[in-house]
Design an enzyme around this catalytic site. Structure first.
Site, PDB file in Angstrom:
ATOM      1  N   CYS A 193     -11.336   0.181   8.964  1.00 19.01           N
ATOM      2  CA  CYS A 193     -11.338   0.225   7.502  1.00 19.01           C
ATOM      3  C   CYS A 193     -11.831   1.551   6.936  1.00 19.01           C
ATOM      4  O   CYS A 193     -11.765   1.759   5.722  1.00 19.01           O
ATOM      5  CB  CYS A 193     -12.170  -0.930   6.947  1.00 19.01           C
ATOM      6  SG  CYS A 193     -11.407  -2.546   7.201  1.00 19.01           S
ATOM      7  N   PHE A 246      -5.835 -10.338   5.857  1.00 20.83           N
ATOM      8  CA  PHE A 246      -5.289  -9.031   6.216  1.00 20.83           C
ATOM      9  C   PHE A 246      -3.806  -8.906   5.891  1.00 20.83           C
ATOM     10  O   PHE A 246      -3.032  -9.863   6.026  1.00 20.83           O
ATOM     11  CB  PHE A 246      -5.516  -8.736   7.693  1.00 20.83           C
ATOM     12  CG  PHE A 246      -6.949  -8.447   8.031  1.00 20.83           C
ATOM     13  CD1 PHE A 246      -7.578  -7.326   7.521  1.00 20.83           C
ATOM     14  CD2 PHE A 246      -7.675  -9.301   8.842  1.00 20.83           C
ATOM     15  CE1 PHE A 246      -8.906  -7.058   7.801  1.00 20.83           C
ATOM     16  CE2 PHE A 246      -9.000  -9.045   9.140  1.00 20.83           C
ATOM     17  CZ  PHE A 246      -9.615  -7.922   8.616  1.00 20.83           C
ATOM     18  N   HIS A 342     -13.579   0.338  -0.725  1.00 19.71           N
ATOM     19  CA  HIS A 342     -12.712  -0.459   0.138  1.00 19.71           C
ATOM     20  C   HIS A 342     -13.138  -1.927   0.030  1.00 19.71           C
ATOM     21  O   HIS A 342     -14.283  -2.271   0.339  1.00 19.71           O
ATOM     22  CB  HIS A 342     -12.838   0.016   1.585  1.00 19.71           C
ATOM     23  CG  HIS A 342     -11.910  -0.693   2.528  1.00 19.71           C
ATOM     24  ND1 HIS A 342     -12.056  -2.019   2.847  1.00 19.71           N
ATOM     25  CD2 HIS A 342     -10.828  -0.263   3.214  1.00 19.71           C
ATOM     26  CE1 HIS A 342     -11.100  -2.375   3.689  1.00 19.71           C
ATOM     27  NE2 HIS A 342     -10.338  -1.325   3.920  1.00 19.71           N
ATOM     28  N   ASN A 375      -6.581  -7.191   2.499  1.00 20.46           N
ATOM     29  CA  ASN A 375      -7.239  -6.077   3.189  1.00 20.46           C
ATOM     30  C   ASN A 375      -6.238  -5.465   4.161  1.00 20.46           C
ATOM     31  O   ASN A 375      -5.880  -6.074   5.167  1.00 20.46           O
ATOM     32  CB  ASN A 375      -8.474  -6.594   3.935  1.00 20.46           C
ATOM     33  CG  ASN A 375      -9.258  -5.481   4.616  1.00 20.46           C
ATOM     34  OD1 ASN A 375      -8.762  -4.362   4.787  1.00 20.46           O
ATOM     35  ND2 ASN A 375     -10.474  -5.782   5.029  1.00 20.46           N
TER      36      ASN A 375
END
Length: 444
Positions: A193, A246, A342, A375
């Site tokens: 990430c 995700f 993030h 994500n």
């Protein structure tokens, strides 16, 4: 070879830039070498000049994901686990996600579904085929916004945690974009990430140390291709979290220093004033990913990470802004900044808000991206940067906040934090430009 001293006291440096005729070249005075180094460097800090993003075509609404997932994996008989995933899909506050994995890919490669079968070759082949095109699509949008020819790009930095090939996907990306054969390429692998933040840090260094450089920083990930598989009967919940949050995507940023020297040709929106990286000791095995015969296996530690963020993020960010005295205003504290964070998960965002005392709405851009895309590992923070820019343009240069300074933050394996303080373009140049170094912070 050491510098030579002359009788008159002048120091010269050996020069080995001959033309292949056996001569080593003439000695260069040290003063000339120092002047050359100064001339090769930019005068001011690197700037964000343009941003672009891209996603695969396969989009699945979150409220349909569990039904789709259990259908394509032929696992509808696992009714309890399916209900668990449906609840998780509701809790992570995601509306839809984009995936490189499709029904067609799974039909062509059924081994991707069974974690007991070797599938790494098929996964890597699928990534090698799709990832360069996805990365190039995001980069093409950034270059179009930059409004200069792709051939003006001097450096290319590509980051990914998906797949691994030699040569890297940077070669294919450069070819797809029509970059010059002399473009200077750098590949960054497996930063998770923090992939995009790391690419921006490297791009900043390249732009500031090469006068006139225009650096294209690209981050692309297709975790679905590397890690998608059928659910396990004894899933403890972590698998459901991963599959529920995700997605896949790519982001690109054009970075360059001294854009004012090309007045009228470029627009800079943020100055990348400094950069830092800090790794928290003893956390190396907390968030991990390992390649095996069945693809990428990972340990996300979904409950531990928000606690780790809460206990460490303020100290890390205080170190990142320490050289920039005054940007965190007394009285308003961290609320005096705009935020490009993030969004690892809703729990992580709540940890930021609680520990830093952030007002409602400060992380709105991060929550919007999480809701619209999930994500996407590395590229996600570029999507947040793009969302922040969109909001500032819509609401005026202050973005409705009146904040001239901000922080771009990514958290990833290691456990590592990357932070880049940003200055809005309407900030007085004497406040942001200068000799602010790129920092490598040690974490105590």
């Amino acid at each position: 070879m050491s510098p030579a001293s002359h009788p008159n006291g002048e120091v010269t440096l050996p020069c080995s830039t001959g033309h292949g005729n056996g001569h080593h070249g003439a000695a260069v005075p040290a003063t000339s070498a120092a002047k050359l180094r100064r001339e090769q460097r930019a005068d001011g800090p690197a700037c964000v000049l343009a941003v672009g993003t891209a996603n695969p075509a396969n989009c699945i609404p979150q409220d349909e994901f569990a039904d789709w997932y259990f259908r394509v994996t032929k696992s509808d008989h696992l009714t309890d686990l399916k209900e668990k995933m449906k609840k998780t899909c509701e809790q992570v506050q995601v509306k839809k996600r984009y995936f490189q994995v499709t029904d067609e890919l799974l039909s062509a490669h059924p081994e991707l579904l069974d974690p007991s079968l070797p599938s790494i070759d098929a996964r890597l082949q699928a990534v090698a085929s799709a990832l360069p095109e996805l990365a190039a699509a995001a980069a093409a949008k950034a270059i179009a916004e930059w409004d200069r020819p792709a051939s003006d790009i001097t450096h290319l930095v590509v980051s990914t945690s998906s797949g691994a090939q030699i040569p890297g996907i940077d070669v294919r990306v450069a070819s797809l974009l029509g970059l010059r054969p002399a473009v200077r390429r750098t590949m960054i692998y497996f930063q998770g990430c923090t992939g995009a933040a790391a690419a921006l840090r490297v791009a900043k260094d390249a732009a500031e140390n090469s006068r006139g450089a225009r650096v294209l920083a690209v981050c692309a990930d297709v975790l679905s291709t590397m890690a998608f598989h059928s659910p396990a009967d004894d899933d403890d919940g972590e698998g459901a979290v991963a599959h529920a949050i995700f997605g896949d995507g790519a982001g690109a940023v054009v970075v360059g220093a001294d854009p004012d020297a090309l007045a009228g040709e470029e627009r800079h929106v943020f100055e990348m004033v400094s950069a830092s990286q800090a790794t928290i000791p003893g956390t190396e095995r907390l968030v991990t990913g390992d390649f095996g015969s069945a693809g990428l296996g990972y340990n996300l530690a979904p409950m531990e990470v928000p606690v780790l963020v809460a206990g460490n993020i303020e100290k890390v960010l205080a170190g990142a802004v320490a050289p920039l005295a005054g940007i965190v205003e007394e009285g308003t504290g961290w609320n005096s900044l705009f935020w490009v964070v993030h969004p690892g998960s809703p729990m992580i965002l709540k940890s930021y808000e609680k520990v830093l005392g952030l007002e409602p709405g400060k992380l709105a851009a991060s929550r919007t991206v999480l809701g619209e895309y999930g994500n996407m590992i590395g590229p996600t923070v570029i999507f947040v940067l793009d969302e922040v820019l969109r909001r500032r343009r819509k609401e005026g240069e202050d973005g409705g906040e009146g904040c001239e300074w901000g922080l771009l933050v990514g958290l990833g394996p290691g456990f590592t934090a990357e932070a880049l303080p940003l200055a809005a373009k309407n900030l007085a140049r004497e406040s942001a430009a200068g000799v602010l170094p790129t920092l490598a912070l040690s974490y105590n």
